[in-house]
Design a protein around this motif. Structure first.
Motif, PDB file in Angstrom:
ATOM      1  N   LEU A 198      42.011 -37.079 -33.014  1.00 37.79           N
ATOM      2  CA  LEU A 198      42.380 -36.917 -31.842  1.00 37.79           C
ATOM      3  C   LEU A 198      43.224 -37.957 -31.151  1.00 37.79           C
ATOM      4  O   LEU A 198      44.079 -37.664 -30.482  1.00 37.79           O
ATOM      5  CB  LEU A 198      41.029 -36.813 -30.933  1.00 37.79           C
ATOM      6  CG  LEU A 198      41.277 -36.392 -29.590  1.00 37.79           C
ATOM      7  CD1 LEU A 198      41.842 -34.773 -29.229  1.00 37.79           C
ATOM      8  CD2 LEU A 198      39.859 -36.378 -28.721  1.00 37.79           C
ATOM      9  N   ASP A 199      42.878 -39.264 -31.421  1.00 35.66           N
ATOM     10  CA  ASP A 199      43.524 -40.487 -30.900  1.00 35.66           C
ATOM     11  C   ASP A 199      44.990 -40.323 -31.635  1.00 35.66           C
ATOM     12  O   ASP A 199      45.884 -40.665 -30.946  1.00 35.66           O
ATOM     13  CB  ASP A 199      42.885 -41.776 -31.359  1.00 35.66           C
ATOM     14  CG  ASP A 199      41.543 -41.894 -30.551  1.00 35.66           C
ATOM     15  OD1 ASP A 199      41.319 -41.201 -29.660  1.00 35.66           O
ATOM     16  OD2 ASP A 199      40.725 -42.906 -31.010  1.00 35.66           O
ATOM     17  N   ARG A 202      47.221 -37.749 -29.641  1.00 34.79           N
ATOM     18  CA  ARG A 202      47.408 -38.028 -28.287  1.00 34.79           C
ATOM     19  C   ARG A 202      48.676 -39.109 -28.301  1.00 34.79           C
ATOM     20  O   ARG A 202      49.304 -39.204 -27.284  1.00 34.79           O
ATOM     21  CB  ARG A 202      46.182 -38.723 -27.566  1.00 34.79           C
ATOM     22  CG  ARG A 202      45.169 -37.376 -27.212  1.00 34.79           C
ATOM     23  CD  ARG A 202      44.061 -38.140 -26.549  1.00 34.79           C
ATOM     24  NE  ARG A 202      43.061 -36.929 -26.133  1.00 34.79           N
ATOM     25  CZ  ARG A 202      41.732 -37.219 -25.790  1.00 34.79           C
ATOM     26  NH1 ARG A 202      41.272 -38.456 -26.135  1.00 34.79           N
ATOM     27  NH2 ARG A 202      41.055 -36.436 -25.169  1.00 34.79           N
ATOM     28  N   ARG A 203      48.640 -39.939 -29.347  1.00 28.59           N
ATOM     29  CA  ARG A 203      49.736 -40.939 -29.277  1.00 28.59           C
ATOM     30  C   ARG A 203      51.086 -40.291 -29.936  1.00 28.59           C
ATOM     31  O   ARG A 203      52.012 -40.904 -30.107  1.00 28.59           O
ATOM     32  CB  ARG A 203      49.215 -41.879 -30.512  1.00 28.59           C
ATOM     33  CG  ARG A 203      48.111 -42.968 -29.790  1.00 28.59           C
ATOM     34  CD  ARG A 203      48.036 -44.174 -30.815  1.00 28.59           C
ATOM     35  NE  ARG A 203      47.840 -44.003 -32.042  1.00 28.59           N
ATOM     36  CZ  ARG A 203      46.400 -43.867 -32.561  1.00 28.59           C
ATOM     37  NH1 ARG A 203      45.404 -44.157 -31.881  1.00 28.59           N
ATOM     38  NH2 ARG A 203      46.406 -43.721 -33.857  1.00 28.59           N
ATOM     39  N   SER A 204      50.975 -38.991 -30.448  1.00 28.82           N
ATOM     40  CA  SER A 204      52.114 -38.473 -31.102  1.00 28.82           C
ATOM     41  C   SER A 204      53.307 -38.258 -30.031  1.00 28.82           C
ATOM     42  O   SER A 204      52.953 -38.072 -28.817  1.00 28.82           O
ATOM     43  CB  SER A 204      51.902 -37.131 -31.641  1.00 28.82           C
ATOM     44  OG  SER A 204      53.182 -36.212 -31.626  1.00 28.82           O
ATOM     45  N   PRO A 207      52.857 -34.353 -28.473  1.00 26.13           N
ATOM     46  CA  PRO A 207      51.488 -33.892 -28.784  1.00 26.13           C
ATOM     47  C   PRO A 207      51.173 -32.379 -28.799  1.00 26.13           C
ATOM     48  O   PRO A 207      51.823 -31.703 -28.088  1.00 26.13           O
ATOM     49  CB  PRO A 207      50.555 -34.641 -27.504  1.00 26.13           C
ATOM     50  CG  PRO A 207      51.687 -34.866 -26.733  1.00 26.13           C
ATOM     51  CD  PRO A 207      53.004 -35.071 -27.457  1.00 26.13           C
ATOM     52  N   ILE A 209      49.172 -29.913 -27.804  1.00 24.10           N
ATOM     53  CA  ILE A 209      48.068 -29.882 -26.754  1.00 24.10           C
ATOM     54  C   ILE A 209      47.014 -28.856 -27.127  1.00 24.10           C
ATOM     55  O   ILE A 209      45.693 -29.098 -26.910  1.00 24.10           O
ATOM     56  CB  ILE A 209      48.633 -29.054 -25.597  1.00 24.10           C
ATOM     57  CG1 ILE A 209      49.596 -30.001 -24.802  1.00 24.10           C
ATOM     58  CG2 ILE A 209      47.560 -29.050 -24.488  1.00 24.10           C
ATOM     59  CD1 ILE A 209      49.260 -31.578 -24.644  1.00 24.10           C
ATOM     60  N   ILE A 212      44.628 -30.751 -29.627  1.00 22.95           N
ATOM     61  CA  ILE A 212      44.133 -31.649 -29.102  1.00 22.95           C
ATOM     62  C   ILE A 212      42.702 -31.179 -28.412  1.00 22.95           C
ATOM     63  O   ILE A 212      41.515 -31.598 -28.337  1.00 22.95           O
ATOM     64  CB  ILE A 212      44.885 -32.324 -27.912  1.00 22.95           C
ATOM     65  CG1 ILE A 212      45.915 -33.393 -28.547  1.00 22.95           C
ATOM     66  CG2 ILE A 212      43.935 -33.035 -27.136  1.00 22.95           C
ATOM     67  CD1 ILE A 212      46.905 -33.980 -27.666  1.00 22.95           C
ATOM     68  N   ARG A 213      42.872 -29.844 -27.635  1.00 23.46           N
ATOM     69  CA  ARG A 213      41.747 -29.009 -27.130  1.00 23.46           C
ATOM     70  C   ARG A 213      40.846 -28.791 -27.934  1.00 23.46           C
ATOM     71  O   ARG A 213      39.580 -28.804 -27.981  1.00 23.46           O
ATOM     72  CB  ARG A 213      42.368 -27.839 -26.296  1.00 23.46           C
ATOM     73  CG  ARG A 213      43.067 -28.348 -24.905  1.00 23.46           C
ATOM     74  CD  ARG A 213      43.536 -27.024 -24.357  1.00 23.46           C
ATOM     75  NE  ARG A 213      44.334 -27.169 -23.304  1.00 23.46           N
ATOM     76  CZ  ARG A 213      45.201 -26.449 -22.448  1.00 23.46           C
ATOM     77  NH1 ARG A 213      45.702 -25.375 -23.100  1.00 23.46           N
ATOM     78  NH2 ARG A 213      45.918 -26.675 -21.454  1.00 23.46           N
ATOM     79  N   GLY A 216      38.972 -31.760 -29.603  1.00 24.84           N
ATOM     80  CA  GLY A 216      37.957 -32.166 -28.444  1.00 24.84           C
ATOM     81  C   GLY A 216      36.873 -31.514 -28.329  1.00 24.84           C
ATOM     82  O   GLY A 216      35.843 -31.893 -28.003  1.00 24.84           O
TER      83      GLY A 216
END
Length: 227
Positions: A198-199, A202-204, A207, A209, A212-213, A216
């Motif tokens: 996940l980290d 997010r740094r991409s 990102p 999305i 990521i969801r 998470g």
């Protein structure tokens, strides 16, 4: 046996006394020997794909005076076995995808087994899903620690059951139910793995999305199974 670590002892614990069992990918045959001498198995075969490990297994058994009692066969996975020759198979120390391939490659042998005891080095969730998809289910599970690393041991048996929800495939349905001694650490390590993913997302610079969801949500589900 001094040479049998907690990982292999956990594998052996899922094989009942009186079993006819094959240790597939036997390497030095320590597990095969333990099953025969300490586990009470009636009949044990040690197999490996390559001649080097087969010779190592023969050397171990020869030095213990067991070479005549525990046959060593060179062959590819379950294809070294005859259908119905054994009721139980142990496969330890391989990747989950390779284990699934080995089981799938010899349906005439796999289909007549009572139980497979599997210790995947990775991809345990995928392996559990594969078992359910192919008419097997997780009957028992345990965790073992060796040199600071956790290992999952899966005992599967034939019989169609409802596929567990994804979070249970991820963590292990029986592990989640029984919560053995190492369970909390097992969940924490899984959460940490996905948190790193996940980290990174997010740094991409661009990102994803939706991904990521998804990750998470997976983390939150595992946190809900933590205790």
């Amino acid at each position: 046996m001094e040479k049998l670590d907690d990982r292999l002892r956990a594998v052996a614990s899922f094989v009942p006394a009186g079993a006819r069992v094959a240790d597939v990918g036997s390497d030095h045959a320590y597990l095969a020997m333990y099953l025969f001498t300490d586990g009470g198995a009636d009949f044990v075969i040690a197999t490996d794909k390559n001649e080097g490990p087969c010779e190592a297994a023969r050397a171990t058994l020869r030095s213990a005076g067991l070479l005549e009692k525990i046959p060593v066969r060179c062959g590819d996975g379950l294809m070294a076995l005859e259908p119905g020759e054994v009721d139980y198979v142990c496969i330890a120390g391989m990747g989950g995808e390779l284990i699934a391939h080995i089981l799938n490659a010899a349906p005439s042998v796999f289909g007549r087994l009572k139980r497979v005891v599997l210790q995947p080095m990775n991809d345990a969730p995928m392996l559990r899903a594969w078992l359910y998809k192919n008419g097997w289910h997780v009957a028992d599970e345990s965790l073992a620690e060796v040199d600071g690393r956790l290992y999952e041991i899966i005992a599967a048996e034939p019989g169609t059951e409802a596929v567990p929800e994804p979070v249970l495939l991820e963590l292990g349905p029986v592990l989640c139910s029984r919560k053995p001694e190492l369970y909390t650490r097992h969940v924490e390590e899984r959460i940490a793995k996905y948190q790193r993913i996940l980290d990174g997302l997010r740094r991409s610079g661009h990102p994803d999305i939706e991904r990521i969801r998804e990750i998470g949500a997976k983390i939150r589900e595992m946190e809900g199974k933590q205790w």
